[in-house]
Design a protein around this motif. Sequence first.
Motif: not given
Length: 253
Positions: A170-177
């Motif tokens: 539904k919502a995703c994220c990637a990276g240092p934060k």
Amino acid sequence: TDSVCIVRGGSSAGYDRHITIFSPEGKLYQVEYAFKAVKAAGFTSIGIQGTDSVCIVTEKKVPDKLLDASTVTHMFSISPRIGCVTTGMIADARSQVDRARYEAAEFRYKYGYDIPVSCLANRMADLNQLYTQEARMRPLGVTLMFVGIDEEFGPQLYQCDPAGSFAGWKACCAGPKEQEAKNFLEKKLARGETALNTEDTIQMTVSALQSVLSADFKGTEIEVGVVSADQPIFRQLSPDEIEEVLTNIAQRD
């Protein structure tokens, strides 16, 4: 050399010399290092699926003043209806994007219709998994987010990682934060902010990135891509359009 490594001790104790060898704790260190490479690149990306649209956003950092900024990007079109944002090492990302484009074109040629986002994510994850079991290829330090509108299931947001796992989100994220972004999105979605039209989806995605990085962006400092039921062709917002979104967020807050 392996016996020397084991005597020397330490957590990895030489098991990180090979991609394909498990440590006694059941870890593949090279694959874990690939995840670290994604974070070390210093770019955070966020994707949110709305009611009839999907939006992806990432930072745009131009590392050198002499570079032509228009040639620096982490956002790519895989087919006219599928977009992708890459997080991690850009050289690895471009290689993955080329392969994804090949897979999408091959599917279209073979079956006569566009590849569904889930199939493309599945195929790319299969290839990534292969690199964790064969010594001829190192795992690639890049996470891919695919977006598109499925004729049957509507908006689609998929993510696949260097280990070869993939899922719809539904919502995703990637990276240092990544962790901060996850916390932010979980709070938002827990409040029931899930019925999002295209404009709301874009605003929430951009404000999520602003919030986790504690920064006020200019239109040239981020990249925003969107697909919607009204406009199923993947498109990137121009700097002027991004400025407009940022102004609307500032006025709303």
